[in-house]
Design a protein around this motif. Sequence first.
Motif, PDB file in Angstrom:
ATOM      1  N   ARG A 264     -18.810 -13.522 -17.961  1.00 21.99           N
ATOM      2  CA  ARG A 264     -18.577 -14.747 -17.213  1.00 21.99           C
ATOM      3  C   ARG A 264     -18.229 -15.892 -18.160  1.00 21.99           C
ATOM      4  NH1 ARG A 264     -17.805 -14.527 -11.670  1.00 21.99           N
ATOM      5  NH2 ARG A 264     -19.085 -12.826 -10.819  1.00 21.99           N
TER       6      ARG A 264
ATOM      7  N   ASP B   3     -17.532 -20.303 -18.414  1.00 20.79           N
ATOM      8  CA  ASP B   3     -18.071 -21.531 -17.840  1.00 20.79           C
ATOM      9  C   ASP B   3     -17.391 -22.715 -18.515  1.00 20.79           C
ATOM     10  OD1 ASP B   3     -19.532 -23.155 -16.256  1.00 20.79           O
ATOM     11  OD2 ASP B   3     -21.494 -22.579 -17.038  1.00 20.79           O
TER      12      ASP B   3
ATOM     13  N   ARG C  42     -21.295 -19.564 -23.023  1.00 21.37           N
ATOM     14  CA  ARG C  42     -22.365 -19.999 -22.136  1.00 21.37           C
ATOM     15  C   ARG C  42     -23.675 -19.354 -22.600  1.00 21.37           C
ATOM     16  NH1 ARG C  42     -21.132 -17.984 -16.180  1.00 21.37           N
ATOM     17  NH2 ARG C  42     -23.402 -18.111 -15.928  1.00 21.37           N
TER      18      ARG C  42
ATOM     19  N   GLU D   1     -25.995 -17.381 -21.455  1.00 29.10           N
ATOM     20  CA  GLU D   1     -26.249 -15.952 -21.276  1.00 29.10           C
ATOM     21  C   GLU D   1     -25.534 -15.116 -22.332  1.00 29.10           C
ATOM     22  OE1 GLU D   1     -26.391 -17.810 -17.121  1.00 29.10           O
ATOM     23  OE2 GLU D   1     -25.278 -18.057 -18.993  1.00 29.10           O
TER      24      GLU D   1
ATOM     25  N   ARG E  81     -28.663 -19.618 -15.672  1.00 21.23           N
ATOM     26  CA  ARG E  81     -28.555 -19.941 -14.254  1.00 21.23           C
ATOM     27  C   ARG E  81     -28.958 -18.751 -13.383  1.00 21.23           C
ATOM     28  NH1 ARG E  81     -22.579 -22.815 -14.141  1.00 21.23           N
ATOM     29  NH2 ARG E  81     -23.021 -24.495 -15.629  1.00 21.23           N
TER      30      ARG E  81
ATOM     31  N   ASN F 149     -23.065 -16.253  -9.058  1.00 19.53           N
ATOM     32  CA  ASN F 149     -22.065 -16.013 -10.101  1.00 19.53           C
ATOM     33  C   ASN F 149     -22.643 -15.373 -11.361  1.00 19.53           C
ATOM     34  OD1 ASN F 149     -19.948 -17.092  -8.574  1.00 19.53           O
ATOM     35  ND2 ASN F 149     -20.467 -19.187  -9.199  1.00 19.53           N
ATOM     36  N   SER F 150     -23.962 -15.389 -11.502  1.00 19.71           N
ATOM     37  CA  SER F 150     -24.563 -14.817 -12.705  1.00 19.71           C
ATOM     38  C   SER F 150     -25.582 -13.727 -12.376  1.00 19.71           C
ATOM     39  CB  SER F 150     -25.234 -15.927 -13.529  1.00 19.71           C
ATOM     40  OG  SER F 150     -26.218 -16.594 -12.770  1.00 19.71           O
TER      41      SER F 150
ATOM     42  N   TYR G  78     -26.169 -10.771 -14.659  1.00 12.46           N
ATOM     43  CA  TYR G  78     -26.845 -11.031 -15.932  1.00 12.46           C
ATOM     44  C   TYR G  78     -28.365 -10.903 -15.825  1.00 12.46           C
ATOM     45  CZ  TYR G  78     -22.707 -12.899 -18.349  1.00 12.46           C
ATOM     46  OH  TYR G  78     -21.485 -13.045 -18.961  1.00 12.46           O
TER      47      TYR G  78
END
Length: 451
Positions: free
Chosen positions: A167, A169, A211, A213, A261, A265-266, A269
């Motif tokens: 992902r 960001d 990001r 993560e 987060r 969207n995450s 993770y």
Amino acid sequence: MEKILEVKEYDQITCNERYRNSSKYKFLEKKFYQELRAYIENVTRNSDSYVNQAFGKKFSGSREEEGKPFMLIHQESGVGEVIEARNFVGLIQLESGMKIQILPKIEFGTGADETREVLLKMLKEMKNFSGWKLSAAKLASGSTNLYDIFIDMYLQEAKLLVKRGLRSDYEKVEGNLKSYKGKLLVSRQLRENLVHQERFYVRYQKFTRNRAENRLIKTTLLRLKKAASREKQIQEIRNLLPVFEEIPVSSNIRNDFEKVRADQNSREYEQIIQWSKVFLEDESFACFSGNEKARSLLFPMEELYENYVACRLKKHRENTWKVFPQDGGHTLFDSPKRFQIRPDIVLRREDKCVILDTKWKLLEDNQWNNYGIKSADMYQMYAYSKRYKAQDIWLLYPMTEWMKKQEKIVYDSGVEDAGFPTRVHIFGVDVADINGSLDKLLTAIEAEKGA
């Protein structure tokens, strides 16, 4: 050849040559024994407690093992100094590469391989382990240690994540650019570009993989590259790292975990970040400590057992009760409200309440000694009964062969006692056949008067 010593909870380790082939003691070469001893002392100096954080908080109960180290060093008559494993299971990897693997004192199924398999199933039910795929192939060899299995599972999840795509960001970036974008930083513009008026000192947003993560995963992979003992694992990490080439390592691990987060969207993770917490020593659910070359990954067996029963009970298809693990709704006294009581598991249905309490201890086949049940445990169950107005309490011990032949073990306080009787039932749980055991348990609960 991998150097590994396999022991069980409460086994004693010695370097005394006279006990090299002893059935009572586990023998460890003197150089490794000294190394283990030094590691224990080092952890003791740098840790104020040895507590489980399986549910995201420090264990604060009143159990007798609270605050005790994962291993004790003491003198044994006729043997000399020994190191005694405690109630933790898992793995200690020493700086030399020597590994001490600690398995449950109670063997599940047919031997060590099945015990490892059941143990990993129990770990799978932990809050931070749920959803991880445990491959039976990884458990086939007795030389496979738990730490290697955990690394394998992390790499498996990392590969799945990379396949789906990392992902990205928006990241705030400042720079002195030839073209205008974002927001002009006036003070920096005057300081930097008084002469070069063709340039713009601006702050803008850049769509990037940098990001929190991704930084944490890269940091974990680099740490595992140093910790891994198998060339295949090291090669898999080398294959993964180029995907993270433009992502920096985490400069502040704790701060990055706070930035993670929890949104749609995450979601992919979630599992790998929980495991990153373990390997990066941040809010770990186990006693995980050490430097880059020596480390331990340990889990308190009582907590694993309790959590496993509670989780499987919640998922059990025949269960019509609502399950409340670690219920903290009552105190022993009302005025003032003090001394909170917290049963392991509370079952509720309409106005009915049943208490379950797990005990990681093998009972003995001796009714005259109350099967080895502690008086303090019975006092505790009696308090649960009265405060929760629960007639039936079930003490859940690991199953033994003699318990399979026993029909019932029940302690009844009598019908005139405080308005209703307290019945404490002793029940054996076969951890290797957890669903079958829960079938029998729920059937037995339903058969009781008032259930």
